[in-house]
Scaffold this motif. Structure first.
Motif, PDB file in Angstrom:
ATOM      1  N   GLU A  18       6.079   0.300   7.005  1.00  0.00           N
ATOM      2  CA  GLU A  18       7.198  -1.091   6.859  1.00  0.00           C
ATOM      3  C   GLU A  18       7.462  -1.269   5.769  1.00  0.00           C
ATOM      4  OE1 GLU A  18       4.953  -4.537   8.347  1.00  0.00           O
ATOM      5  OE2 GLU A  18       4.522  -3.334  10.402  1.00  0.00           O
ATOM      6  N   TYR A  19       8.704  -1.917   5.740  1.00  0.00           N
ATOM      7  CA  TYR A  19       9.363  -2.390   4.117  1.00  0.00           C
ATOM      8  C   TYR A  19       8.515  -3.630   3.560  1.00  0.00           C
ATOM      9  CZ  TYR A  19      12.713  -3.531   0.532  1.00  0.00           C
ATOM     10  OH  TYR A  19      13.477  -3.777  -0.577  1.00  0.00           O
ATOM     11  N   HIS A  20       7.688  -3.178   2.634  1.00  0.00           N
ATOM     12  CA  HIS A  20       7.027  -4.321   1.912  1.00  0.00           C
ATOM     13  C   HIS A  20       7.129  -3.851   0.419  1.00  0.00           C
ATOM     14  CE1 HIS A  20       5.416  -6.298   5.421  1.00  0.00           C
ATOM     15  NE2 HIS A  20       4.999  -5.190   5.907  1.00  0.00           N
ATOM     16  N   MET A  21       7.273  -4.965  -0.412  1.00  0.00           N
ATOM     17  CA  MET A  21       7.278  -4.578  -1.823  1.00  0.00           C
ATOM     18  C   MET A  21       5.530  -4.688  -2.003  1.00  0.00           C
ATOM     19  SD  MET A  21       9.847  -3.740  -3.036  1.00  0.00           S
ATOM     20  CE  MET A  21       9.332  -3.541  -4.616  1.00  0.00           C
ATOM     21  N   CYS A  22       5.179  -3.904  -3.248  1.00  0.00           N
ATOM     22  CA  CYS A  22       3.634  -3.708  -3.357  1.00  0.00           C
ATOM     23  C   CYS A  22       3.251  -4.242  -5.039  1.00  0.00           C
ATOM     24  CB  CYS A  22       3.326  -2.236  -3.099  1.00  0.00           C
ATOM     25  SG  CYS A  22       3.832  -1.599  -1.318  1.00  0.00           S
ATOM     26  N   THR A  23       2.182  -4.070  -5.051  1.00  0.00           N
ATOM     27  CA  THR A  23       1.759  -4.405  -6.455  1.00  0.00           C
ATOM     28  C   THR A  23       1.037  -2.990  -6.877  1.00  0.00           C
ATOM     29  OG1 THR A  23      -0.254  -5.277  -6.204  1.00  0.00           O
ATOM     30  CG2 THR A  23       1.503  -6.886  -6.548  1.00  0.00           C
ATOM     31  N   LEU A  24       1.063  -2.651  -8.437  1.00  0.00           N
ATOM     32  CA  LEU A  24       0.218  -1.545  -8.808  1.00  0.00           C
ATOM     33  C   LEU A  24      -0.374  -2.098 -10.013  1.00  0.00           C
ATOM     34  CD1 LEU A  24      -0.493   1.433  -9.618  1.00  0.00           C
ATOM     35  CD2 LEU A  24       1.757   1.388 -11.052  1.00  0.00           C
ATOM     36  N   THR A  25      -1.722  -2.071  -9.977  1.00  0.00           N
ATOM     37  CA  THR A  25      -2.524  -2.380 -11.121  1.00  0.00           C
ATOM     38  C   THR A  25      -3.036  -1.222 -11.893  1.00  0.00           C
ATOM     39  OG1 THR A  25      -3.183  -4.145  -9.572  1.00  0.00           O
ATOM     40  CG2 THR A  25      -4.777  -3.806 -11.839  1.00  0.00           C
ATOM     41  N   THR A  26      -2.845  -1.065 -13.142  1.00  0.00           N
ATOM     42  CA  THR A  26      -3.161  -0.043 -13.914  1.00  0.00           C
ATOM     43  C   THR A  26      -3.949  -0.854 -15.023  1.00  0.00           C
ATOM     44  OG1 THR A  26      -1.180  -0.271 -15.302  1.00  0.00           O
ATOM     45  CG2 THR A  26      -1.354   1.389 -13.494  1.00  0.00           C
ATOM     46  N   PRO A  27      -4.855  -0.077 -15.600  1.00  0.00           N
ATOM     47  CA  PRO A  27      -5.632  -0.313 -16.825  1.00  0.00           C
ATOM     48  C   PRO A  27      -5.187  -0.397 -18.091  1.00  0.00           C
ATOM     49  CG  PRO A  27      -6.720   1.528 -16.186  1.00  0.00           C
ATOM     50  CD  PRO A  27      -5.632   1.314 -15.249  1.00  0.00           C
ATOM     51  N   ARG A  28      -4.710  -1.458 -19.095  1.00  0.00           N
ATOM     52  CA  ARG A  28      -4.309  -1.354 -20.226  1.00  0.00           C
ATOM     53  C   ARG A  28      -5.509  -0.791 -21.164  1.00  0.00           C
ATOM     54  NH1 ARG A  28      -2.830  -7.018 -19.300  1.00  0.00           N
ATOM     55  NH2 ARG A  28      -0.775  -7.011 -18.859  1.00  0.00           N
ATOM     56  N   PRO A  29      -4.887  -0.134 -22.141  1.00  0.00           N
ATOM     57  CA  PRO A  29      -5.957   0.633 -23.268  1.00  0.00           C
ATOM     58  C   PRO A  29      -7.095  -0.355 -23.507  1.00  0.00           C
ATOM     59  CG  PRO A  29      -3.683   1.065 -23.961  1.00  0.00           C
ATOM     60  CD  PRO A  29      -3.392   0.164 -22.647  1.00  0.00           C
ATOM     61  N   ASP A  30      -7.066  -1.701 -23.427  1.00  0.00           N
ATOM     62  CA  ASP A  30      -8.160  -2.714 -23.923  1.00  0.00           C
ATOM     63  C   ASP A  30      -8.742  -3.030 -22.461  1.00  0.00           C
ATOM     64  OD1 ASP A  30      -6.411  -4.422 -22.486  1.00  0.00           O
ATOM     65  OD2 ASP A  30      -6.297  -5.947 -23.998  1.00  0.00           O
TER      66      ASP A  30
END
Length: 137
Positions: A18-30
Motif C-alpha cells: 500500500e501507499y504509505h510514507m515510512c521512516t528510516l532510522t540510521t545511527p549517527r556517528p555519535d
C-alpha cells in the motif's frame, strides 16, 4: 509480534504494498538516532532474509550515516504506521551505486508509489539486508 521477513504473510506483505510514507532510522556517528521520512520498498524474496530499499541522494545525511558505519554496514530500521496497523523491518544497510541496482530500486518505488521519480545522477540505493520484521498489519 515477530514475523518471518522471508514469509511475512499476506496481510503484512499487503500492507507493505500500500501507499504509505515510512521512516528510516540510521545511527549517527555519535550513536544517536537520525530519523527521516522516506519511501520504502520491501522484497521478501531478495537476499538471504529479504531486502528493503530506499532511494535517495548520495549527499544525504542518511547515506553519510550508513557509510560512517564502515564496510559491514549500519544497523537500521524502516517503519510505517496507519492507524492501528504498523510494520517495522530491521537489518543491515549498505549503499548501492551500480546503475542496475539504482534502476531496479526506482522501478520498485514507482510500482509502490505510483510515480517515477525525476532522474537524478546522484541517486543511490540504501539496501537493507533484513534480519527482523515485526508489526500488526
Amino acid at each position: 509480534m515477530a514475523i518471518d521477513p522471508r514469509d511475512p504473510g499476506d496481510s503484512y506483505l499487503g500492507f507493505w504494498r500500500e501507499y504509505h510514507m515510512c521512516t528510516l532510522t540510521t545511527p549517527r556517528p555519535d550513536g544517536t538516532p537520525h530519523v527521516v521520512a522516506v519511501g520504502v520498498t520491501y522484497d521478501p524474496e531478495g537476499g538471504e532474509k529479504g531486502i528493503a530499499r530506499v532511494i535517495t541522494n548520495k549527499h544525504s545525511h542518511k547515506v553519510a550515516n550508513v557509510l560512517a558505519a564502515g564496510p559491514e554496514g549500519a544497523r537500521v530500521a524502516v517503519c510505517q504506521v496507519d492507524k492501528g496497523r504498523w510494520a517495522t523491518l530491521e537489518g543491515v544497510a549498505t549503499i548501492r551505486t551500480e546503475p542496475e541496482a539504482v534502476a531496479d530500486a526506482v522501478e520498485r518505488y514507482a510500482a509502490r508509489y505510483g510515480r517515477t521519480p525525476t532522474p537524478n545522477p546522484d541517486r543511490v540505493v540504501i539496501e537493507i539486508a533484513l534480519t527482523r520484521a515485526m508489526g500488526r498489519a
